[in-house]
Design a protein around this motif. Structure first.
Motif, PDB file in Angstrom:
ATOM      1  N   ILE A  18     -43.710  98.641 -49.635  1.00  0.00           N
ATOM      2  CA  ILE A  18     -43.885  97.900 -48.544  1.00  0.00           C
ATOM      3  C   ILE A  18     -45.073  98.605 -47.570  1.00  0.00           C
ATOM      4  CG2 ILE A  18     -41.858  99.192 -47.184  1.00  0.00           C
ATOM      5  CD1 ILE A  18     -41.343  96.435 -46.125  1.00  0.00           C
ATOM      6  N   ASN A  19     -45.137  99.863 -47.613  1.00  0.00           N
ATOM      7  CA  ASN A  19     -46.245 100.679 -47.027  1.00  0.00           C
ATOM      8  C   ASN A  19     -47.641 100.034 -47.421  1.00  0.00           C
ATOM      9  OD1 ASN A  19     -45.694 102.008 -49.378  1.00  0.00           O
ATOM     10  ND2 ASN A  19     -47.269 103.416 -48.517  1.00  0.00           N
ATOM     11  N   TYR A  20     -47.736  99.709 -48.702  1.00  0.00           N
ATOM     12  CA  TYR A  20     -49.132  99.259 -49.110  1.00  0.00           C
ATOM     13  C   TYR A  20     -49.204  97.671 -48.546  1.00  0.00           C
ATOM     14  CZ  TYR A  20     -49.146 103.030 -52.490  1.00  0.00           C
ATOM     15  OH  TYR A  20     -49.278 104.312 -52.834  1.00  0.00           O
ATOM     16  N   TRP A  21     -47.987  96.850 -48.786  1.00  0.00           N
ATOM     17  CA  TRP A  21     -48.214  95.658 -48.210  1.00  0.00           C
ATOM     18  C   TRP A  21     -48.624  95.573 -46.770  1.00  0.00           C
ATOM     19  CZ3 TRP A  21     -42.899  94.024 -50.691  1.00  0.00           C
ATOM     20  CH2 TRP A  21     -42.798  94.032 -52.066  1.00  0.00           C
ATOM     21  N   LEU A  22     -47.821  96.504 -46.092  1.00  0.00           N
ATOM     22  CA  LEU A  22     -48.162  96.409 -44.453  1.00  0.00           C
ATOM     23  C   LEU A  22     -49.754  96.861 -44.212  1.00  0.00           C
ATOM     24  CD1 LEU A  22     -45.069  98.245 -43.105  1.00  0.00           C
ATOM     25  CD2 LEU A  22     -45.906  95.954 -42.471  1.00  0.00           C
ATOM     26  N   ILE A  23     -50.287  97.763 -45.235  1.00  0.00           N
ATOM     27  CA  ILE A  23     -51.659  98.004 -45.070  1.00  0.00           C
ATOM     28  C   ILE A  23     -52.591  96.843 -45.468  1.00  0.00           C
ATOM     29  CG2 ILE A  23     -53.399  99.509 -45.998  1.00  0.00           C
ATOM     30  CD1 ILE A  23     -51.184 101.821 -46.297  1.00  0.00           C
ATOM     31  N   VAL A  24     -52.046  96.413 -46.483  1.00  0.00           N
ATOM     32  CA  VAL A  24     -52.865  94.988 -46.999  1.00  0.00           C
ATOM     33  C   VAL A  24     -52.793  94.085 -45.673  1.00  0.00           C
ATOM     34  CG1 VAL A  24     -52.905  93.026 -48.261  1.00  0.00           C
ATOM     35  CG2 VAL A  24     -52.457  95.330 -49.416  1.00  0.00           C
ATOM     36  N   ALA A  25     -51.630  93.938 -45.067  1.00  0.00           N
ATOM     37  CA  ALA A  25     -51.467  92.986 -43.972  1.00  0.00           C
ATOM     38  C   ALA A  25     -52.766  93.469 -42.883  1.00  0.00           C
ATOM     39  CB  ALA A  25     -50.306  92.820 -43.384  1.00  0.00           C
ATOM     40  N   VAL A  26     -52.383  94.975 -42.422  1.00  0.00           N
ATOM     41  CA  VAL A  26     -53.564  95.282 -41.333  1.00  0.00           C
ATOM     42  C   VAL A  26     -54.945  95.002 -42.022  1.00  0.00           C
ATOM     43  CG1 VAL A  26     -54.416  97.209 -40.131  1.00  0.00           C
ATOM     44  CG2 VAL A  26     -51.953  96.990 -40.606  1.00  0.00           C
TER      45      VAL A  26
END
Lengths: 496, 140, 186, 119, 505
Positions: free
Chosen positions: D9-17
């Protein structure tokens, strides 16, 4: 020998900061020329050493790869380095009189420093064997490029530089994302290391995404259709000397990176499965048609030439996506050929700009008659662009045709034919305006009126122009060097 | 701001401390977080602070622009110079191991000197950036 | 624990990025941007990267924000214009596609902190194993930065110099060039 | 499944940012805001890299006899460079914005484009 | 003479005019020396070509290429190479020989007509001749194509010599048609040949037989015929009348001899050495294509009839006569090839006489139109005698060289093996054309000699001054080809010998 290779980087690197401090425009110019010439000599020497398929390895800092950064120079690297440094020398010769007429006197030393940094960046990209190091050099050259482009006379140069900055940075960042993904999969940054262990992680989706992002990033930097939108403005608005240098080298170096990614970093079968060759082939064909057509529509010479670059990049993409040796040879040889042609044409445009203070085609009407030598050289390079036999342009088109026929890709044949016809149309447009239309009143450039009269282009400019034009012919007749370099590079790329 | 006495005094006291801290970060980067780059930025922030309180001209008197330009270039030259020196001493470019009698000592010298180069360039360029930008704000 | 902190910070980060996107007031945006950088620096600390955190704090929060403020002051811009012409659908589609692609790619990414994942093998392992021995520097970041990948760092310094030269080329001239002069080509 | 989500999920959040940055950059007309978007985009990528280097239970990669498990120094080194590149780009971008403002008296892309077309 | 010397001669034949041109370009200030330099160059070139001719080994084995000189090889198997062949030598001798005559003539014409930029004129002329030499001695299709293009480009400034609007317009048509057609048709055709047969070198019996499906022979040949628009096949003939805006020496040498003959020369070369006559007859490619030159012969004659501008009338006559040569080539039988080849020579001498005469009239009286020439024969008897001889030769009457080529062309047509209808059409076409020839050309000297002058004042005043010919140099220049035309009737052996070699295979 090994130490020589790194001198190619060290010399401009050490010279650029010094150049930035010297207040004299003449000395800084001379330094830049000397740096370019030395680089040219060294890269020639290296090319001579590696042309028969050998390669030179240089471990920076004495650390073995993949722990340290490595240079692995084969014929392709050396060939690109020759192109970059050669064009740099040519552009520099041209710059002697062109730069003072376009750029503020105080800024000139900084301009040359940035020029050398750009050269450094491009040379770095073409030599390094480490994908992150490549990113660093990509950014050095890009930053220098943004600054150089923004020095254009017209205020549009600023916006052109800005949009190039935005798009270029997106491209570089995409590339960085790709590198990151590949690093996450492989744990390494060294091209050869990643390639040798590729089969152990090739199933990962990471690797796929990495390829897509790297290719997209580089395609943006290489202005591959449809990601070319920054190019016409950037090359159209930049100071003449910068247009000469960049149009002939920057996108070529990006194409070189693309070759490395697609053939050295990834196995060919990998991206064949992703249908990438088909996609690139169609984009290449579209680029040729679109670029040539738009070039034909232009009313300003530098912009026309810039659009023609979009088309010419299309040819390179077509060549490399056909996946046969002849196609690759065509692509690689075109790196060189197009560099020579475009540099010559932009030098020609620069001379006209110097004389007439504009490159609007309708304002240049009839100028060819006052400047027959300039006109003749432009016409020669124009013929080259069309691909008339006996010029460098023909060599490329011929190999492309052979490659296409070998593969049975008739669509490519058709594209080349249509592209050539359109090329005739837009080159004719230049020729017609310069020579066939009756003269319009032009304002003569105020800078030149002081010293050697307005009627002539300065000697250094004419010299640069004719060196380029003669190269268009010589390398169209004697292709031994360029062909040998390209074919040994192509063989090496396909061997993997 | 330039007339605010408290600010002036604080700046006067704070600047040397910041610079001292920068030097610490510069030379202790081998053992703790930090290094030339961070030190350079911190150093530049001291000058920035000075310029903000005492005005651009005062700061320019303290460090003339030419000095900054020289500093920026010199940093790169120092870094590259280490590389060249190691080449002259028979190693590859940037191979510090040949700089001294033992590889470790050589590495140590090399790292310290190049960090110095990094710090010099970064500090100079950062201050230069600020000065150049700030000059544009001033009304004509 | 650290994962929770990490996620919390990331959510904040996303909010901050959205705030930067949404706010019309440019000075507020600059401040939000500074805050964003600070959050990133915090994240770096959580991720065991104090050197990077240090740099991000100094550069992102410091230099970048200051430069942004100076630019705002010099261009006298307060509010962003709402432009009706610029299409927002295309950028949105591109971003969604790119984001989807990246998320597709992260599918095979090892979980955060997985010590057995590829990046920690071979190259990095050797740095940790032999770094101090070979360079004599205990801070491995410094060791890799200055020695193993010293050439990158040389490039980095050159980038800084290039930026300095570029900015001087653009703004070094004390005389401001007026609109009309530029429109007619100097 | 839960583990997978938690691990990623941390990667996904980073992708979102990352994408918020990219979107800001592409959809906004104000040049300064574009640059802010660009910086956010780049920082998110840097964050992604540094996340790659994290090792659970590991510590700051400064050798010490007390610890045996260290986070990966390599991504950190790379990102130090990337940050610098980022700030260099942003600085150059701001310098361009200032010059554009002087030349066009605007920092809005839509207005500038209009003026460019008129030339 | 050994191989090396021969190679040297070939190189010299290309380099001498270039060097001559460069020397001339340096002599702009010394008009007399400049003209002398041009003449000497022309003479030297002629001698060189004669030497090549004399040393040519006309035996069967060497008829294709006796000594090869490879200048460059940009792509493997695709060389820029030269060699001496009988056919090439024929073309080179005609062009370089007539260059001497033209140079003498030009001295009078350019001075008499007060043309500007005379130095540039002579320089470009020399370079164009170099291009012609390279075409003549080209060893393969690629080289031929290359110098064919260079010839186009280098003659362009000559066409636009006067630089006025009319000249520029004509020049534009000139370069657009010649360049465009060669790139659109000639180049693709050449590329197809390469991919089909893997080579572009001229070989006896052609290179396509066995490599190309017979069905495709006709389309490919059509591509070549249209691509080589220098040969003036309709509808791509328009450039030739446009080129008449050039000074008369240019029209005379380049557009009656060198350039247009380079076109038909190329056609002939391609028919004989790329396709091979056997392949053409076997594939029946000529059955339909032969209509193209036939129609051109007739239509161009009709147009010529209606043209009042003398030079344009001559231009259309050239278009028509060129198609005789193409017709000969497409007949693809012994007599046809022989006739076509000889017509290259015969037409050259006759047509250049006509152009010289037209130029002389222009210089002496500034008259451009046929309708203005009534009664002028009495003022310019020499000029119109020359004109008459040229006319008679072109018509193909005895005692003039033109008879021989027409004779062979006719006998070639008679032995044409094809559809009955086509056979008769050819014969009818030739008949009609000959009648038209007689009418549109012969009417000119007739009216000049036998009609009364118009009553307008300008003519009247000239009558008063008696005989008023063009400058002496013009007259000398005119005399040379005219004499040769007559001489060739009695001794066609010179060219027959060379032309016959084409039929050895």
């Amino acid at each position: 020998m090994e130490q020589l290779t790194i001198l190619l980087i060290v010399i401009p690197l050490m010279c650029a900061p010094i150049t930035a401090l010297i207040p004299s425009e003449k000395i800084t110019w001379a330094l830049t020329l000397i740096v370019s010439l030395i680089s040219l000599a060294i890269s020639f020497y290296i090319l001579y050493e590696v042309i028969d398929g050998k390669h030179v390895i240089y471990e920076l800092g004495g650390w073995r790869p993949p722990w340290g950064i490595e240079y692995k120079i084969d014929s392709l690297n050396a060939f690109v380095a020759v192109i970059v440094s050669g064009i740099s020398a040519l552009a520099c010769l041209f710059a002697y009189r062109s730069v003072p007429s376009e750029i503020d006197k105080k800024t000139i030393p900084l301009f040359y420093a940035a020029f050398q940094l750009c050269l450094l960046g491009l040379l770095g990209i073409s030599l390094t064997g480490d994908i992150f190091n490549l990113f660093v050099f990509l950014e050095i050259s890009s930053l220098a490029t943004y600054a150089l482009i923004s020095m254009g006379k017209h205020r549009k140069a600023l916006t052109a530089a800005f949009s190039y900055l935005i798009l270029g940075t997106i491209g570089a960042t995409f590339f960085l994302i790709g590198v990151g993904f590949l690093f996450a999969a492989s744990g390494s940054l060294n091209t050869a290391d990643i390639a040798s262990r590729f089969s152990s992680f090739e199933d990962m989706q990471l690797v796929e995404t990495a390829l897509i992002f790297m290719v997209m990033g580089i395609a943006l930097k290489a202005a591959i259709f449809p990601l070319h939108s920054w190019l016409p403005n950037a090359y159209g608005q930049a100071p003449s000397a910068v247009s000469v240098f960049l149009s002939a080298t920057a996108t070529k170096v990006s194409i070189y990176v693309l070759l490395r990614i697609l053939f050295d970093l990834y196995p060919v079968e990998y991206w064949v499965d992703m249908l990438l060759p088909q996609i690139m082939l169609s984009l290449g064909c579209a680029a040729v048609i679109y670029g040539s057509y738009r070039a034909w529509q232009q009313v300003e010479m530098k912009r026309l030439l810039a659009f023609s670059s979009v088309a010419q990049i299309g040819y390179m993409v077509i060549g490399l996506s056909m996946l046969n040796e002849l196609g690759l040879i065509a692509s690689i040889i075109h790196l060189f050929n197009h560099a020579v042609i475009k540099a010559t044409l932009f030098i020609g445009a620069g001379i006209l700009l110097y004389r007439a203070n504009t490159t609007q085609l309708k304002s240049l009407r009839g100028l060819g008659k006052d400047m027959p030598w300039t006109f003749a050289a432009i016409a020669l390079a124009g013929l080259s662009l069309i691909g008339v036999p006996g010029t460098v342009g023909f060599v490329t088109k011929w190999y492309l045709l052979e490659a296409a026929v070998e593969k049975g890709l008739w669509i490519v044949v058709a594209t080349i034919v249509v592209g050539s016809v359109l090329a005739i149309a837009y080159v004719w447009k230049i020729v017609e305006n310069l020579y066939f239309r009756s003269k319009r009143k032009i304002h003569i450039h105020d800078v030149s009126s002081g010293d050697d009269g307005v009627a002539k282009a300065p000697k250094t400019m004419t010299m640069a122009l004719w060196i380029g034009a003669i190269m268009c012919i010589i390398f169209g007749l004697n292709t031994e060097l360029s062909f040998q370099a390209a074919s040994s590079a192509a063989t090496a790329l396909l061997e993997r | 701001m330039a007339n605010d006495l408290i600010l002036r005094v604080i700046t006067k006291w704070l600047s040397p401390i910041i610079i001292l801290f920068a030097l610490y970060v510069q030379f202790h980067g081998d053992y703790s977080p930090g290094g030339g780059f961070q030190a350079g930025v911190i150093f530049s922030s001291a000058i920035l602070l000075y310029a903000l309180t005492y005005g651009l001209d005062a700061a320019l008197q303290l460090i003339p622009e030419m000095a900054l330009r020289i500093g920026a270039s010199l940093g790169v030259l120092i870094y590259g110079g280490v590389g060249v020196a190691s080449m002259i001493l028979g190693g590859n470019f940037l191979n510090y191991s040949v700089l001294a009698s033992t590889p470790i000592a050589g590495q140590h010298i090399g790292i310290i000197v190049i960090e110095l180069g990094v710090g010099l360039t970064v500090a100079s360029v950062m201050v230069l950036l600020f000065f150049t930008f700030a000059r544009r704000v001033a009304p004509e | 624990m650290s994962l929770a902190v990490n996620l919390l910070l990331l959510v904040f980060l996303l909010v901050m990025a959205l705030a930067v996107l949404k706010t019309r007031h440019l000075f507020a945006m600059a401040m939000l941007f500074g805050l964003y950088s600070l959050l990133v620096a915090g994240l770096f600390v959580v991720l065991d990267a104090p050197d990077v955190a240090f740099t991000e704090a100094a550069v992102g929060t410091g230099i970048s924000t200051v430069l942004m403020l100076v630019t705002l002051a010099s261009t006298k811009s307060g509010h962003e214009l709402v432009s009706s012409e610029k299409s927002r659908a295309a950028p949105l589609i591109i971003c969604v596609v790119m984001g989807a692609l990246l998320i597709y790619g992260t599918h095979d990414l090892a979980e955060l902190g997985d010590a057995s994942s590829a990046p920690h093998q071979e190259v990095a392992a050797r740095y940790i194993e032999k770094g101090q021995e070979e360079t004599g520097v205990p801070n491995l970041v410094t060791a890799v930065l200055a020695s193993y990948r010293g050439f990158d760092t040389l490039g980095e310094v050159t980038v800084v110099l290039t930026a300095g030269i570029g900015v001087l080329m653009l703004l070094g001239n004390r005389k401001k060039l007026r609109v009309k002069e530029l429109a007619n080509g100097k | 499944m839960m583990d997978f989500v938690l691990g990623h999920i941390n990667y996904w959040l980073i992708v979102a940012v990352m994408m918020v940055g990219l979107y800001t950059l592409m959809s906004r007309s104000n040049l300064i805001k574009k640059l802010a978007g660009l910086a956010i985009f780049q920082t998110a990528v840097i964050l992604f890299y540094v996340s790659l280097g994290k090792v659970t239970g590991g510590t700051v990669p400064i050798m010490d006899e007390k610890y045996t498990l260290y986070s990966n120094p390599l991504p950190q080194v790379l990102m130090l460079t990337a940050i610098v590149v980022g700030v260099a780009t942003t600085a150059l971008g701001f310098a361009l914005v200032i010059r554009i403002k002087e030349a066009y008296d605007s920092v809005e892309e839509s207005e500038i484009n209009k003026m460019d077309e008129q030339d | 003479m050994n191989q090396l010397d021969m190679t040297l001669l070939i190189i010299l034949s290309i380099i001498v005019p270039v060097v001559g041109g460069i020397i001339v370009s340096r002599l702009g200030k010394h008009i007399n020396i400049r003209e002398a330099a041009t003449l000497i160059t022309a003479l030297a070139l002629f001698v060189i070509n004669l030497l090549i001719y004399v040393n040519l080994d006309l035996s069967h084995e060497n008829a294709v290429a006796s000594s090869r000189f490879v200048f460059a090889e940009p792509i493997e198997g695709l060389a820029i190479a030269f060699s001496a062949t009988a056919f090439g030598s024929l073309f080179a001798i005609i062009a370089s020989g007539l260059w001497i005559a033209t140079s003498i003539y030009a001295i009078g014409y350019m001075r008499g007509h007060h043309e500007k930029h005379q130095t540039r004129f002579y320089v470009l002329f020399a370079i164009a001749i170099a291009g012609v030499m390279a075409v003549a001695y080209s060893d393969n299709l690629f080289t031929l194509f290359l110098f064919y293009e260079i010839l186009t480009v280098s003659t362009y400034p000559l066409v636009t010599h006067s630089g006025n609007r009319e000249a520029r317009k004509g020049g534009k048509t000139y370069i657009l048609i010649l360049m465009g057609s060669s790139i659109l048709f000639f180049l693709p055709a050449m590329i197809i040949v390469w991919f089909v047969s893997g080579t572009l070198s001229f070989q006896e019996g052609g290179i396509l037989a066995g490599n190309l499906d017979a069905i495709w022979a006709a389309p490919l040949l059509a591509l070549f015929l249209f691509g080589i628009s220098k040969a003036g096949l309709m509808p791509l003939h328009k450039w030739l009348p446009s080129a008449m805006v050039a000074p008369t020496p240019v029209s005379a040498l380049l557009h009656a001899v060198a350039v247009v003959k380079a076109g038909v020369f190329s056609v002939m070369k391609i028919v004989v050495f790329i396709f091979g006559t056997d392949f053409i007859t076997e594939s029946n490619a000529n059955h339909w294509l032969i209509w193209l030159p036939l129609i051109t012969i007739v239509v161009a004659s009709f147009i010529a009839l209606r043209k009042d501008n003398l030079k344009e009338r001559l231009a259309y006559s050239t278009v028509s006569q060129l198609s005789y040569i193409i017709l000969g080539a497409l007949l693809a039988n012994e007599a046809g090839i022989l006739g076509g080849t000889m017509h290259i020579a015969m037409h050259a001498f006759a047509k250049i006489s006509l152009f010289f005469a037209a130029g002389a009239i222009l210089v002496a009286t500034h008259k451009k139109y046929v309708s203005q020439l009534s009664g002028l024969g009495r003022t310019m008897p020499f000029t119109f005698t020359v004109f008459t001889i040229g006319t008679l030769s072109i018509i193909g009457l005895p005692f003039f060289g033109g008879m021989w080529s027409k004779w062979y062309l006719l006998s070639g047509s008679l032995s044409f093996q094809g559809p009955e209808f086509t056979y008769w059409a050819i014969l009818t076409g030739l008949a009609i054309s000959s009648i038209l020839n007689t009418y549109y050309l012969l009417s000119i000297p007739m009216t000049a000699f036998f009609n009364k002058a118009d009553n307008d004042s300008s003519n009247a005043s000239q009558h008063a001054s008696g005989i008023k010919e063009a400058p002496v140099a013009c007259l000398i220049g005119m005399a040379i080809p005219t004499c040769i035309t007559v001489y060739l009737f009695f001794d066609p052996q010179l060219f027959y010998r060379l032309a016959a070699t084409l039929n050895q295979f």
